[in-house]
Design a protein around this motif. Structure first.
Motif, PDB file in Angstrom:
ATOM      1  N   PRO A 105       0.827  -1.220   0.000  1.00 39.19           N
ATOM      2  CA  PRO A 105       0.000   0.000   0.000  1.00 39.19           C
ATOM      3  C   PRO A 105       0.858   1.266   0.000  1.00 39.19           C
ATOM      4  CG  PRO A 105      -0.775  -1.576   1.661  1.00 39.19           C
ATOM      5  CD  PRO A 105       0.533  -2.084   1.178  1.00 39.19           C
ATOM      6  N   ASN A 106       0.386   2.274  -0.757  1.00 39.15           N
ATOM      7  CA  ASN A 106       0.973   3.628  -0.810  1.00 39.15           C
ATOM      8  C   ASN A 106       2.366   3.669  -1.420  1.00 39.15           C
ATOM      9  OD1 ASN A 106      -1.327   4.585   0.559  1.00 39.15           O
ATOM     10  ND2 ASN A 106      -0.359   4.225   2.553  1.00 39.15           N
ATOM     11  N   LEU A 107       2.907   2.532  -1.868  1.00 45.50           N
ATOM     12  CA  LEU A 107       4.267   2.551  -2.411  1.00 45.50           C
ATOM     13  C   LEU A 107       4.326   3.333  -3.719  1.00 45.50           C
ATOM     14  CD1 LEU A 107       7.199   1.668  -2.329  1.00 45.50           C
ATOM     15  CD2 LEU A 107       6.542  -0.491  -3.415  1.00 45.50           C
ATOM     16  N   ALA A 108       3.321   3.136  -4.583  1.00 46.28           N
ATOM     17  CA  ALA A 108       3.335   3.825  -5.872  1.00 46.28           C
ATOM     18  C   ALA A 108       3.259   5.336  -5.688  1.00 46.28           C
ATOM     19  CB  ALA A 108       2.180   3.328  -6.743  1.00 46.28           C
ATOM     20  N   ASP A 109       2.381   5.804  -4.802  1.00 42.09           N
ATOM     21  CA  ASP A 109       2.246   7.250  -4.595  1.00 42.09           C
ATOM     22  C   ASP A 109       3.533   7.853  -4.027  1.00 42.09           C
ATOM     23  OD1 ASP A 109      -0.347   7.158  -5.499  1.00 42.09           O
ATOM     24  OD2 ASP A 109      -1.162   6.759  -3.488  1.00 42.09           O
ATOM     25  N   VAL A 110       4.157   7.158  -3.083  1.00 37.18           N
ATOM     26  CA  VAL A 110       5.391   7.689  -2.478  1.00 37.18           C
ATOM     27  C   VAL A 110       6.512   7.753  -3.513  1.00 37.18           C
ATOM     28  CG1 VAL A 110       7.173   7.239  -0.753  1.00 37.18           C
ATOM     29  CG2 VAL A 110       4.757   6.947  -0.164  1.00 37.18           C
ATOM     30  N   LEU A 111       6.671   6.694  -4.332  1.00 36.98           N
ATOM     31  CA  LEU A 111       7.732   6.699  -5.337  1.00 36.98           C
ATOM     32  C   LEU A 111       7.489   7.769  -6.391  1.00 36.98           C
ATOM     33  CD1 LEU A 111       8.360   2.871  -5.876  1.00 36.98           C
ATOM     34  CD2 LEU A 111       9.734   4.495  -4.569  1.00 36.98           C
ATOM     35  N   ALA A 112       6.239   7.939  -6.820  1.00 35.97           N
ATOM     36  CA  ALA A 112       5.928   8.964  -7.821  1.00 35.97           C
ATOM     37  C   ALA A 112       6.210  10.355  -7.271  1.00 35.97           C
ATOM     38  CB  ALA A 112       4.469   8.842  -8.258  1.00 35.97           C
ATOM     39  N   ARG A 113       5.848  10.572  -6.007  1.00 32.15           N
ATOM     40  CA  ARG A 113       6.077  11.891  -5.424  1.00 32.15           C
ATOM     41  C   ARG A 113       7.573  12.188  -5.283  1.00 32.15           C
ATOM     42  NH1 ARG A 113       3.301  11.110  -1.397  1.00 32.15           N
ATOM     43  NH2 ARG A 113       4.906  10.635   0.166  1.00 32.15           N
ATOM     44  N   GLN A 114       8.346  11.226  -4.820  1.00 32.90           N
ATOM     45  CA  GLN A 114       9.773  11.462  -4.645  1.00 32.90           C
ATOM     46  C   GLN A 114      10.512  11.528  -5.971  1.00 32.90           C
ATOM     47  OE1 GLN A 114      11.545   8.708  -1.902  1.00 32.90           O
ATOM     48  NE2 GLN A 114      10.256   9.343  -0.172  1.00 32.90           N
ATOM     49  N   ALA A 115      10.002  10.857  -7.016  1.00 27.55           N
ATOM     50  CA  ALA A 115      10.649  10.904  -8.331  1.00 27.55           C
ATOM     51  C   ALA A 115      10.210  12.099  -9.150  1.00 27.55           C
ATOM     52  CB  ALA A 115      10.380   9.618  -9.099  1.00 27.55           C
ATOM     53  N   GLY A 116       9.254  12.882  -8.653  1.00 28.23           N
ATOM     54  CA  GLY A 116       8.817  14.071  -9.367  1.00 28.23           C
ATOM     55  C   GLY A 116       7.844  13.788 -10.490  1.00 28.23           C
ATOM     56  N   ILE A 117       7.084  12.668 -10.436  1.00 23.32           N
ATOM     57  CA  ILE A 117       6.096  12.322 -11.463  1.00 23.32           C
ATOM     58  C   ILE A 117       4.747  12.879 -11.020  1.00 23.32           C
ATOM     59  CG2 ILE A 117       4.920  10.426 -12.634  1.00 23.32           C
ATOM     60  CD1 ILE A 117       7.440   8.760 -12.256  1.00 23.32           C
ATOM     61  N   VAL A 118       4.155  13.718 -11.865  1.00 28.66           N
ATOM     62  CA  VAL A 118       2.919  14.418 -11.483  1.00 28.66           C
ATOM     63  C   VAL A 118       1.674  13.763 -12.068  1.00 28.66           C
ATOM     64  CG1 VAL A 118       4.153  16.588 -11.207  1.00 28.66           C
ATOM     65  CG2 VAL A 118       3.193  16.004 -13.430  1.00 28.66           C
ATOM     66  N   GLN A 119       1.828  12.855 -13.030  1.00 18.79           N
ATOM     67  CA  GLN A 119       0.656  12.226 -13.636  1.00 18.79           C
ATOM     68  C   GLN A 119       0.060  11.197 -12.673  1.00 18.79           C
ATOM     69  OE1 GLN A 119      -0.750  13.146 -16.446  1.00 18.79           O
ATOM     70  NE2 GLN A 119       0.832  14.726 -16.765  1.00 18.79           N
ATOM     71  N   PRO A 120      -1.200  10.837 -12.865  1.00 17.54           N
ATOM     72  CA  PRO A 120      -1.835   9.841 -11.984  1.00 17.54           C
ATOM     73  C   PRO A 120      -1.085   8.518 -11.987  1.00 17.54           C
ATOM     74  CG  PRO A 120      -3.473  10.976 -13.314  1.00 17.54           C
ATOM     75  CD  PRO A 120      -2.146  11.412 -13.843  1.00 17.54           C
TER      76      PRO A 120
END
Length: 410
Positions: free
Chosen positions: A144-159
C-alpha cells in the motif's frame, strides 16, 4: 525483465508510461511511448530491500526500549500498512505509529525513487518526462501507498496506476516459453515496425551514413590537426629565431664584460707595481699642521724628528711644559696625547719618558712621544699647499735638518 516488458507493452496507453516491475530482489523499469519501447533499466532493489529495512530495531514513542521484528513479522507488517503516514497506527506494535518505521524505510525508498528519476532524466526528453505516468507491477505493487510515495519522490505528477498481478494460487503465472516469445517479439519491435527487408535496408543505409560521416569527421580532424601543427611549428620557428638573436646579443655583452674585466685587472696590476716601486709615505705637511694645531699654548717643542724607514712611518717629538700655578703639566700632556691619537693621520701615540728639569732657568715637565703615522701611497698624496701657515711664537725659531730647533713652535 521479460515480465516487466510484457506488463509495459500490455498497458495499451497512448501516452508515455513508466512501468516499474518490483520483484523480490530486483526491479525493472520499462518506459513505453505508444508501442515504442524507450528504455529498460534493472534496479538492484526489491520487496526484500524494504523487508530488511524493517528488521532493524523499532523504537516506540516515549519509550527507551526497542522492538526487533523477524523476517515473517516484517513481511506481514509491510503487506498490512505498506508505507504508512506519520500518524497511522501499526498493528501488533503497541505504542508505535508510522513515524517509527518511516526513517527505516526512507533509504530504500529514496534509492528506488532516485533510480527512477535519473533513468527518466537521461532516457526521455523534458516534454516526455512531464507527461509520463508511473505504473507499478509485480510483487511490489501489493504494498500500500508505495506507488504514490515513489511517484512523489521521483517528481512524477501524472496519476499513478497499479497493476496487481493475479494470485499465483488462483491462476498460474505466465510460462517461461510464453515470456520468451513475448520478449522476442518486443525485441523486434524495438528495431522497427517495418519488415525484415526494410529493416535490413535501413540498417545498411545507417551503416553507410555512419561510415561516410566517420570518414568526413576523420578528414576534418586531420585537417584541423595539420593546421594546428603548422601554426605551432611557425611559432616555434619564430621563438627559435628570437632565441638565436638574444644569444648573439648575450655573446656580444659577454665579450664586452670580458674586455672590461681584463682592463680592470691590468689597471689593478699597474697600480700595485707603481705602489711597490714608489713606496708609501705620509703627508708630512698635513702631519706638521696637525701637530701645530693640537699643541697647547703652554707647551714648547724642543725637537721633532720624522722617519719613513721600515713598514710604518713615524715621528718622534720631545717637548716640555712649564710648571706654574695656572698650569697642570700632567693634564696638559695627557690632553695633547689624546688629541693626537684621534687624528686620522695618526696610527698610534706612545708616551715615553717624562721628567722634571730646568729649562731656560725655569722648572718644566719634559716628555717624549713616539707617533706612528698612517702610510699613504705616494701617488695618492695630497699636493702640498702653496704656503704653510705661520706659527708666530715669542721664542720663534727656524727649521733645521732634525725638525725644529729648541724653542721653536710650529
Amino acid at each position: 525483465t521479460a515480465a516487466a516488458l510484457e506488463c509495459a507493452m500490455s498497458s495499451g496507453a497512448a501516452q508515455t508510461g513508466a512501468t516499474l516491475f518490483i520483484g523480490t530482489h530486483q526491479s525493472v523499469l520499462a518506459v513505453v511511448s505508444g508501442q515504442r519501447l524507450e528504455l529498460v533499466r534493472t534496479i538492484a532493489a526489491g520487496t526484500e530491500t524494504l523487508v530488511e529495512a524493517l528488521l532493524r530495531p523499532v523504537r516506540p514513542r516515549g519509550d527507551g526500549t526497542s522492538i526487533t521484528l523477524d523476517r515473517s513479522a516484517a513481511r506481514r507488517l509491510l503487506a498490512a500498512v505498506g508505507i504508512p503516514g506519520a500518524q497511522a497506527p501499526l498493528p501488533d506494535l503497541p505504542g508505535c505509529d508510522g513515524a517509527c518505521i518511516l526513517p527505516l524505510l526512507q533509504p530504500a525508498l529514496q534509492r528506488l525513487s532516485v533510480e527512477i528519476k535519473q533513468s527518466l532524466r537521461f532516457g526521455l526528453s523534458e516534454s516526455a518526462r512531464s507527461a509520463v505516468a508511473l505504473r507499478l507491477a509485480g510483487e511490489g505493487s501489493r504494498i500500500p501507498n508505495l506507488a504514490d510515495v515513489l511517484a512523489r519522490q521521483a517528481g512524477i505528477v501524472q496519476p499513478v496506476h497499479t497493476a496487481i498481478p493475479d494470485n499465483p494460487s488462483d491462476s498460474p503465472s505466465p510460462s517461461s516459453d510464453r515470456l520468451a516469445i513475448r520478449a522476442a517479439s518486443l525485441s523486434e519491435s524495438l528495431v522497427c515496425l517495418l519488415g525484415n527487408e526494410a529493416t535490413r535496408q535501413m540498417t545498411v543505409t545507417g551503416l553507410r551514413r555512419a561510415l561516410i560521416a566517420g570518414i568526413a569527421a576523420a578528414a576534418a580532424l586531420l585537417t584541423v590537426q595539420g593546421v594546428s601543427v603548422f601554426a605551432t611549428l611557425s611559432k616555434e620557428r619564430e621563438r627559435l629565431a628570437a632565441i638565436k638573436s638574444s644569444a648573439a646579443g648575450t655573446d656580444a655583452l659577454a665579450g664586452v664584460q670580458d674586455r672590461a674585466l681584463a682592463a680592470r685587472t691590468a689597471t689593478t696590476a699597474l697600480s700595485r707595481r707603481i705602489a711597490t716601486t714608489m713606496g708609501q709615505s705620509p703627508d708630512w705637511a698635513a702631519v706638521l699642521a696637525v701637530i701645530a694645531e693640537r699643541t697647547p699654548p703652554s707647551m714648547r717643542i724642543l725637537d721633532l724628528g720624522m722617519s719613513s724607514t721600515g713598514t710604518t712611518p713615524s715621528c718622534s717629538l720631545r717637548a716640555y711644559v712649564r710648571i706654574g700655578d695656572a698650569v697642570n703639566a700632567p693634564n696638559e700632556i695627557r690632553r695633547f696625547v689624546e688629541a693626537l691619537g684621534k687624528e686620522p693621520l695618526v696610527d698610534s701615540v706612545r708616551l715615553g719618558m717624562t721628567q722634571r728639569a730646568k729649562v731656560r732657568g725655569g722648572d718644566a715637565e719634559t716628555f717624549e712621544l713616539a707617533i706612528g703615522l698612517v702610510p699613504v701611497p705616494i701617488g695618492e698624496n695630497l699636493a702640498l699647499p702653496a704656503s704653510l701657515p705661520s706659527f708666530a711664537q715669542p721664542e720663534g725659531s727656524v727649521f733645521n735638518s732634525r725638525g725644529l730647533a729648541e724653542g721653536a713652535t710650529p
